[in-house]
Write an enzyme that holds these catalytic residues in place. Structure first.
Site, PDB file in Angstrom:
ATOM      1  N   SER A 108      90.292  18.372  92.124  1.00 31.74           N
ATOM      2  CA  SER A 108      91.446  19.094  91.523  1.00 31.74           C
ATOM      3  C   SER A 108      92.230  18.547  90.654  1.00 31.74           C
ATOM      4  O   SER A 108      92.744  19.130  89.655  1.00 31.74           O
ATOM      5  CB  SER A 108      92.038  19.762  92.774  1.00 31.74           C
ATOM      6  OG  SER A 108      92.699  18.888  93.444  1.00 31.74           O
TER       7      SER A 108
ATOM      8  N   ASP B  32     103.440  17.555  94.494  1.00 29.72           N
ATOM      9  CA  ASP B  32     103.478  18.113  95.813  1.00 29.72           C
ATOM     10  C   ASP B  32     103.202  16.769  96.786  1.00 29.72           C
ATOM     11  O   ASP B  32     102.652  17.139  97.991  1.00 29.72           O
ATOM     12  CB  ASP B  32     102.346  19.258  96.205  1.00 29.72           C
ATOM     13  CG  ASP B  32     101.137  18.804  95.588  1.00 29.72           C
ATOM     14  OD1 ASP B  32     100.731  17.562  95.319  1.00 29.72           O
ATOM     15  OD2 ASP B  32     100.201  19.752  95.427  1.00 29.72           O
TER      16      ASP B  32
ATOM     17  N   HIS C 299      98.933  15.981  93.920  1.00 27.67           N
ATOM     18  CA  HIS C 299      98.464  16.185  92.702  1.00 27.67           C
ATOM     19  C   HIS C 299      99.537  15.754  91.760  1.00 27.67           C
ATOM     20  O   HIS C 299     100.641  15.653  92.075  1.00 27.67           O
ATOM     21  CB  HIS C 299      98.387  17.978  92.554  1.00 27.67           C
ATOM     22  CG  HIS C 299      97.388  18.275  93.346  1.00 27.67           C
ATOM     23  ND1 HIS C 299      97.516  19.121  94.727  1.00 27.67           N
ATOM     24  CD2 HIS C 299      95.920  18.325  93.345  1.00 27.67           C
ATOM     25  CE1 HIS C 299      96.452  19.342  95.386  1.00 27.67           C
ATOM     26  NE2 HIS C 299      95.523  19.118  94.359  1.00 27.67           N
TER      27      HIS C 299
END
Length: 247
Positions: free
Chosen positions: A24, A197, A200
């Site tokens: 991601s 967060d 990320h």
């Protein structure tokens, strides 16, 4: 207007490319102010930057799909560099997230397998850049987990073990490596601003990664010319002469 015979005979423009392969953190790199976008902006008219980020993936799954994403039939000769950026999901705690967790040894073996595959299709070691997972800021990530009804499923110390394994694979295989986990914690600095967060990248983190990667990529792309003539150099009365290229 139909294409002229001269245009049809003109050599195809060969556009070099850099492939970003990861989880991601790579997939999100094309969002506003993402590190992939920042690299692409530097390389306009010189090199394509392809995002092959797969959110949630670990190295076991990446190892399976890599041949479907990059093969000898996909213009590998135009590949200037490829980043392999996994570990954030592999390093999840097995008891908390067995679906994504990959044992440390298998993680290293999977990275080696991907490197060997790329070499088998003529993408050499000097074109491969491994990137370690970034550090995990546990207080922020624990809040994210609790909000989803879960417990903290990663530790920074565990992520560090995977980062060290990634660095060792690069040494063993002769590739370059960007040790993001270590760089973001250099001199025991507060690294929380690098993360949005806890896991990320934030805008600050994206800028940091782009700058670090650029220092590795710059020498690989330094000789690439700007593709196609500048508009100022096009013969406006006879543009075919400027734009057909040499056959």
């Amino acid at each position: 207007m139909a294409l002229s015979e001269a245009a049809l005979r003109s050599p195809r423009v060969s556009w070099p490319r850099i492939v970003l392969f990861g989880d991601s953190i790579t997939e999100f790199s094309f969002q506003d102010n993402g590190w992939g976008v920042l690299l692409a902006q530097k390389l306009v008219r010189k090199c394509d930057v392809l995002n092959r980020g797969l959110s949630g993936y670990n190295t076991r799954w990446a190892n399976i799909v890599l041949p479907r994403l990059i093969s000898k039939n996909s213009n590998v000769e135009n590949t200037i560099a490829i980043t392999i950026f996994f570990g954030a999901n592999d390093s999840t705690l097995k008891d908390m997230n067995s679906n994504q967790h990959i044992p440390l040894k298998e993680y290293a073996d999977n990275l080696k397998s991907m490197i060997q595959y790329l070499k088998s299709i003529d993408i050499t070691e000097d074109k491969i850049i491994l990137v370690t997972p970034p550090p995990l800021y546990e207080p922020a990530w624990e809040k994210e987990c609790i909000a989803k009804g879960d417990k903290l499923n990663r530790y920074n110390s565990t992520t560090g073990e995977y980062a060290k394994a990634c660095v060792q694979v690069a040494r063993d295989c002769g590739t370059e490596v960007l040790d993001l986990w270590t760089l973001m914690q250099k001199n025991n600095q507060d690294f929380s601003s690098y993360l949005s967060d806890g896991l990320h990248l934030s805008v600050v983190g994206n800028n940091f990664l782009a700058a670090q990667l650029w220092s590795l990529l710059e020498k690989k792309i330094s000789t690439l010319p700007m593709l196609l003539p500048s508009w100022r150099d096009v013969d406006h009365q006879n543009p075919e002469v400027s734009l057909h290229g040499k056959s």
